[in-house]
Design a protein around this motif. Structure first.
Motif, PDB file in Angstrom:
ATOM      1  N   UNK A 138       0.838  -1.204   0.000  1.00  0.00           N
ATOM      2  CA  UNK A 138       0.000   0.000   0.000  1.00  0.00           C
ATOM      3  C   UNK A 138       0.869   1.248   0.000  1.00  0.00           C
ATOM      4  N   UNK A 139       0.491   2.225  -0.804  1.00  0.00           N
ATOM      5  CA  UNK A 139       1.221   3.493  -0.842  1.00  0.00           C
ATOM      6  C   UNK A 139       2.510   3.394  -1.631  1.00  0.00           C
ATOM      7  N   UNK A 140       3.268   4.475  -1.546  1.00  0.00           N
ATOM      8  CA  UNK A 140       4.519   4.568  -2.296  1.00  0.00           C
ATOM      9  C   UNK A 140       5.741   4.164  -1.478  1.00  0.00           C
ATOM     10  N   UNK A 141       5.534   3.732  -0.247  1.00  0.00           N
ATOM     11  CA  UNK A 141       6.656   3.410   0.633  1.00  0.00           C
ATOM     12  C   UNK A 141       7.538   2.312   0.050  1.00  0.00           C
ATOM     13  N   UNK A 142       6.925   1.274  -0.503  1.00  0.00           N
ATOM     14  CA  UNK A 142       7.715   0.161  -1.025  1.00  0.00           C
ATOM     15  C   UNK A 142       7.717   0.171  -2.551  1.00  0.00           C
ATOM     16  N   UNK A 143       8.001   1.364  -3.091  1.00  0.00           N
ATOM     17  CA  UNK A 143       8.114   1.590  -4.522  1.00  0.00           C
ATOM     18  C   UNK A 143       9.405   2.340  -4.796  1.00  0.00           C
TER      19      UNK A 143
END
Length: 150
Positions: free
Chosen positions: A139-144
């Motif tokens: 979820x989200x951009x944290x692990x991108x």
């Protein structure tokens, strides 16, 4: 007469083309050539696969035609994958090294770490554009991780 011609030809080749006589004991000789040469290589900061943690500190900016090496490390906190089919199609993977085993794949879609470990990837950036590596279903951009090839 024949021996004389052979000896004369060899002498002429060595004096006319000094590269044939190079004994590789000087820095002025010929070095590695091509895309995998040391002058065309760069190490990238590692990618860390860890539950709820960012993959990297900053986006990656790559240059087309440059050889890169990167370590992808999983800390074992969770079974995690790293997907980015578009990015993997925009590069040529020279090799993947996992626990000393060298793999030379024709293509890659994603990696998955079931436990802690490190993989080294050697590749050449080919196709300019913007790409994303990410943990699937995160979820989200944290692990991108955003990657741009110029």
């Amino acid at each position: 007469m024949r021996k004389f011609l052979i000896a004369a030809s060899a002498t002429l080749a060595l004096t006319t083309f000094p590269a044939f006589a190079d004994d590789d004991d000087d820095d002025a000789g010929f070095g590695m050539a091509g895309l995998l040469s040391a002058t065309n290589s760069e190490d990238l900061p590692p990618i860390l696969l860890s539950a709820g943690q960012p993959l990297a500190e900053a986006p990656l900016m790559l240059k087309s035609g440059t050889h890169y090496e990167i370590e992808i490390e999983a800390d074992g906190s969770q079974e995690l994958a790293l997907a980015g089919a578009a990015f993997f199609r925009a590069i040529w993977i020279n090799e993947l090294v996992i626990e000393g085993i060298e793999i030379r794949p024709l293509g890659v879609d994603s990696f998955e770490f079931d436990e802690a470990g490190t993989m080294e990837m050697s590749f050449i950036a080919i196709k300019p554009g913007s790409y994303t590596l990410s943990v699937p279903q995160a979820r989200g951009d944290l692990q991108t991780l955003q990657i741009t090839i110029e």
